[in-house]
Design a protein around this motif. Structure first.
Motif, PDB file in Angstrom:
ATOM      1  N   ARG A   5      -0.189   2.419 -10.628  1.00 54.76           N
ATOM      2  CA  ARG A   5      -1.608   2.066 -10.716  1.00 54.76           C
ATOM      3  C   ARG A   5      -1.950   0.856  -9.837  1.00 54.76           C
ATOM      4  O   ARG A   5      -1.152  -0.063  -9.702  1.00 54.76           O
ATOM      5  N   ILE A   6      -3.141   0.893  -9.293  1.00 50.69           N
ATOM      6  CA  ILE A   6      -3.672  -0.183  -8.445  1.00 50.69           C
ATOM      7  C   ILE A   6      -4.693  -0.959  -9.262  1.00 50.69           C
ATOM      8  O   ILE A   6      -5.724  -0.413  -9.670  1.00 50.69           O
ATOM      9  N   ILE A   7      -4.409  -2.261  -9.502  1.00 46.67           N
ATOM     10  CA  ILE A   7      -5.204  -3.026 -10.461  1.00 46.67           C
ATOM     11  C   ILE A   7      -5.695  -4.349  -9.860  1.00 46.67           C
ATOM     12  O   ILE A   7      -4.919  -5.304  -9.747  1.00 46.67           O
ATOM     13  N   PRO A   8      -6.953  -4.442  -9.487  1.00 50.45           N
ATOM     14  CA  PRO A   8      -7.501  -5.753  -9.133  1.00 50.45           C
ATOM     15  C   PRO A   8      -7.473  -6.687 -10.346  1.00 50.45           C
ATOM     16  O   PRO A   8      -7.756  -6.264 -11.467  1.00 50.45           O
ATOM     17  N   ARG A   9      -7.120  -7.938 -10.084  1.00 51.09           N
ATOM     18  CA  ARG A   9      -7.078  -8.954 -11.134  1.00 51.09           C
ATOM     19  C   ARG A   9      -8.200  -9.954 -10.892  1.00 51.09           C
ATOM     20  O   ARG A   9      -8.325 -10.503  -9.789  1.00 51.09           O
ATOM     21  N   PRO A 208      -0.065  -4.403   2.281  1.00 52.12           N
ATOM     22  CA  PRO A 208       0.137  -3.120   1.594  1.00 52.12           C
ATOM     23  C   PRO A 208       1.617  -2.789   1.404  1.00 52.12           C
ATOM     24  O   PRO A 208       1.998  -2.147   0.426  1.00 52.12           O
ATOM     25  N   GLU A 209       2.452  -3.259   2.342  1.00 47.30           N
ATOM     26  CA  GLU A 209       3.883  -3.002   2.227  1.00 47.30           C
ATOM     27  C   GLU A 209       4.487  -3.708   1.014  1.00 47.30           C
ATOM     28  O   GLU A 209       5.461  -3.227   0.428  1.00 47.30           O
ATOM     29  N   ASP A 210       3.905  -4.845   0.630  1.00 46.59           N
ATOM     30  CA  ASP A 210       4.363  -5.540  -0.576  1.00 46.59           C
ATOM     31  C   ASP A 210       4.157  -4.660  -1.807  1.00 46.59           C
ATOM     32  O   ASP A 210       4.970  -4.677  -2.740  1.00 46.59           O
ATOM     33  N   PHE A 211       3.076  -3.908  -1.824  1.00 49.56           N
ATOM     34  CA  PHE A 211       2.793  -2.968  -2.911  1.00 49.56           C
ATOM     35  C   PHE A 211       3.915  -1.939  -3.017  1.00 49.56           C
ATOM     36  O   PHE A 211       4.442  -1.670  -4.100  1.00 49.56           O
ATOM     37  N   ASP A 235      -8.372  -3.726   2.051  1.00 44.61           N
ATOM     38  CA  ASP A 235      -9.176  -3.010   1.066  1.00 44.61           C
ATOM     39  C   ASP A 235      -8.311  -2.038   0.271  1.00 44.61           C
ATOM     40  O   ASP A 235      -7.167  -1.746   0.636  1.00 44.61           O
ATOM     41  N   LEU A 236      -8.881  -1.546  -0.820  1.00 43.04           N
ATOM     42  CA  LEU A 236      -8.134  -0.675  -1.715  1.00 43.04           C
ATOM     43  C   LEU A 236      -7.761   0.647  -1.054  1.00 43.04           C
ATOM     44  O   LEU A 236      -6.718   1.221  -1.341  1.00 43.04           O
ATOM     45  N   MET A 237      -8.616   1.123  -0.162  1.00 45.49           N
ATOM     46  CA  MET A 237      -8.316   2.395   0.516  1.00 45.49           C
ATOM     47  C   MET A 237      -7.050   2.268   1.371  1.00 45.49           C
ATOM     48  O   MET A 237      -6.187   3.171   1.374  1.00 45.49           O
ATOM     49  N   THR A 238      -6.916   1.145   2.084  1.00 43.98           N
ATOM     50  CA  THR A 238      -5.730   0.924   2.911  1.00 43.98           C
ATOM     51  C   THR A 238      -4.475   0.832   2.058  1.00 43.98           C
ATOM     52  O   THR A 238      -3.424   1.397   2.395  1.00 43.98           O
ATOM     53  N   ILE A 239      -4.576   0.111   0.952  1.00 41.99           N
ATOM     54  CA  ILE A 239      -3.440  -0.034   0.045  1.00 41.99           C
ATOM     55  C   ILE A 239      -3.023   1.327  -0.503  1.00 41.99           C
ATOM     56  O   ILE A 239      -1.843   1.683  -0.520  1.00 41.99           O
ATOM     57  N   ARG A 240      -3.997   2.115  -0.930  1.00 40.45           N
ATOM     58  CA  ARG A 240      -3.711   3.430  -1.511  1.00 40.45           C
ATOM     59  C   ARG A 240      -3.077   4.350  -0.464  1.00 40.45           C
ATOM     60  O   ARG A 240      -2.110   5.058  -0.743  1.00 40.45           O
ATOM     61  N   GLN A 241      -3.612   4.329   0.753  1.00 37.70           N
ATOM     62  CA  GLN A 241      -3.082   5.214   1.795  1.00 37.70           C
ATOM     63  C   GLN A 241      -1.666   4.814   2.186  1.00 37.70           C
ATOM     64  O   GLN A 241      -0.806   5.674   2.421  1.00 37.70           O
ATOM     65  N   THR A 242      -1.397   3.509   2.247  1.00 42.64           N
ATOM     66  CA  THR A 242      -0.040   3.038   2.558  1.00 42.64           C
ATOM     67  C   THR A 242       0.936   3.506   1.483  1.00 42.64           C
ATOM     68  O   THR A 242       2.063   3.925   1.791  1.00 42.64           O
ATOM     69  N   ALA A 243       0.502   3.442   0.237  1.00 41.85           N
ATOM     70  CA  ALA A 243       1.344   3.899  -0.867  1.00 41.85           C
ATOM     71  C   ALA A 243       1.618   5.402  -0.763  1.00 41.85           C
ATOM     72  O   ALA A 243       2.759   5.856  -0.935  1.00 41.85           O
ATOM     73  N   LEU A 248       4.753   7.260  -2.558  1.00 43.20           N
ATOM     74  CA  LEU A 248       4.472   6.850  -3.931  1.00 43.20           C
ATOM     75  C   LEU A 248       3.418   7.774  -4.542  1.00 43.20           C
ATOM     76  O   LEU A 248       2.531   8.292  -3.848  1.00 43.20           O
ATOM     77  N   PHE A 249       3.517   7.947  -5.837  1.00 47.08           N
ATOM     78  CA  PHE A 249       2.553   8.774  -6.542  1.00 47.08           C
ATOM     79  C   PHE A 249       1.435   7.861  -7.051  1.00 47.08           C
ATOM     80  O   PHE A 249       1.582   7.169  -8.036  1.00 47.08           O
ATOM     81  N   VAL A 250       0.328   7.821  -6.299  1.00 49.41           N
ATOM     82  CA  VAL A 250      -0.852   7.072  -6.741  1.00 49.41           C
ATOM     83  C   VAL A 250      -2.007   8.064  -6.815  1.00 49.41           C
ATOM     84  O   VAL A 250      -1.972   9.138  -6.215  1.00 49.41           O
ATOM     85  N   ARG A 251      -3.007   7.686  -7.560  1.00 48.34           N
ATOM     86  CA  ARG A 251      -4.159   8.576  -7.758  1.00 48.34           C
ATOM     87  C   ARG A 251      -4.885   8.777  -6.430  1.00 48.34           C
ATOM     88  O   ARG A 251      -5.274   7.827  -5.771  1.00 48.34           O
ATOM     89  N   GLU A 252      -5.044  10.024  -6.049  1.00 46.74           N
ATOM     90  CA  GLU A 252      -5.807  10.321  -4.829  1.00 46.74           C
ATOM     91  C   GLU A 252      -7.272  10.437  -5.189  1.00 46.74           C
ATOM     92  O   GLU A 252      -7.647  11.061  -6.179  1.00 46.74           O
ATOM     93  N   LEU A 253      -8.119   9.830  -4.356  1.00 45.27           N
ATOM     94  CA  LEU A 253      -9.550   9.838  -4.625  1.00 45.27           C
ATOM     95  C   LEU A 253     -10.162  11.120  -4.079  1.00 45.27           C
ATOM     96  O   LEU A 253      -9.833  11.566  -2.971  1.00 45.27           O
ATOM     97  N   VAL A 254     -11.042  11.694  -4.866  1.00 44.23           N
ATOM     98  CA  VAL A 254     -11.708  12.928  -4.475  1.00 44.23           C
ATOM     99  C   VAL A 254     -13.192  12.661  -4.292  1.00 44.23           C
ATOM    100  O   VAL A 254     -13.862  12.131  -5.186  1.00 44.23           O
ATOM    101  N   ASP A 255     -13.704  12.988  -3.124  1.00 44.00           N
ATOM    102  CA  ASP A 255     -15.146  12.816  -2.882  1.00 44.00           C
ATOM    103  C   ASP A 255     -15.910  13.805  -3.735  1.00 44.00           C
ATOM    104  O   ASP A 255     -15.569  14.999  -3.799  1.00 44.00           O
ATOM    105  N   VAL A 256     -16.968  13.310  -4.377  1.00 42.01           N
ATOM    106  CA  VAL A 256     -17.789  14.181  -5.226  1.00 42.01           C
ATOM    107  C   VAL A 256     -19.088  14.497  -4.497  1.00 42.01           C
ATOM    108  O   VAL A 256     -19.721  13.602  -3.954  1.00 42.01           O
TER     109      VAL A 256
END
Length: 256
Positions: A5-9, A208-211, A235-243, A248-256
């Motif tokens: 999970r990706i969690i802003p603090r 992102p590599e630290d993630f 940004d979160l998109m870059t972090i998610r894509q690097t993962a 890594l198994f992270v939630r993929e975002l789906v455009d609605v």
């Protein structure tokens, strides 16, 4: 396969979102509502709010901020700082939080972990641990936003906290927090391998590599980040894509 999970603090002082280094030298960033909404819309999996002065004053002042956030942010919210009783936990959960994170009060009275877990479920009881390294393979638990030594060994305390009912651990490296020098991988790995509940790694993300390292080598189930997002270093998109690129198994975002 684990879903990382990706969690802003969001560290809060009064009405403001703030950020420090080693949990000190707090600088005002802005309106927490604005940042929470921004991160939610950018695809954050959860949010963590910490009232950084609550332990000093013996109360958590985030209920209004959480209530406002819960009206517009539809992902799990964890709230910590100044929660000293099941009644305090109830107040924060009723304000819209899904989980409470407890550090100082749990160290002072470990039975609080069991009381909160029994009343609201282990999934709502997050043991927050602030760790400072003392030797190459040992870390000490600190309280009061990294100010007070406890003499407790982090590994022993994490294992005990889970046995008492904690359903998750928020593990913050005070040494790395706000430095952007990367996570304390040996610390994360030691705790992740010793407990059966999810571990959120916090403190030190600079790329992102630290993630990826925290998840792959530290075995963290979730990664919390603040500085790199608040200051628009990435940004979160870059972090998610690097993962995703790293497998890594992270939630993929789906455009609605």
């Amino acid at each position: 396969m684990r879903n990382v999970r990706i969690i802003p603090r969001l560290d809060i002082k009064g009405p403001n979102l703030i950020k420090g280094v080693h949990l000190e030298g707090l600088r005002v960033i802005g309106d927490p509502q604005e940042y929470a909404l921004k991160y939610y819309e950018a695809g954050a999996d959860e949010l963590v709010y910490m009232d950084v002065v609550a332990s000093l004053y013996g109360r958590n002042n985030l209920s209004d901020i959480i209530r406002r956030a819960a009206d517009r942010v539809f992902i799990p919210i964890t709230v910590g700082g100044g929660i000293r009783s099941p009644e305090d936990a109830k107040h924060i959960l009723r304000s819209g939080a899904d989980k409470v994170a407890i550090n100082t009060a749990a160290v002072a009275r470990p039975d609080l972990i069991s009381e909160v877990a029994y009343r609201f479920g282990s999934q709502a009881m997050v043991l927050s641990i602030e760790a400072k390294q003392t030797t190459s393979d040992r870390w000490e638990v600190y309280t009061d936003n990294g100010r007070e030594r406890t003499g407790l060994d982090v590994l022993e305390w994490a294992v005990r906290g889970v046995a008492l009912g904690a359903g998750e651990i928020l593990l913050t490296s005070v040494d790395r927090e706000g430095t952007r020098k990367g996570f304390d991988i040996p610390l994360i790995r030691q705790i992740s391998q010793a407990v059966s509940v999810p571990v959120i790694a916090s403190g030190g993300m600079g790329s992102p590599e630290d993630f990826v390292l925290a998840a792959n080598e530290g075995l963290a189930d979730a990664i919390a980040m603040a500085d790199v997002l608040h200051y628009n270093r990435m940004d979160l998109m870059t972090i998610r894509q690097t993962a995703l690129d790293a497998g890594l198994f992270v939630r993929e975002l789906v455009d609605v």
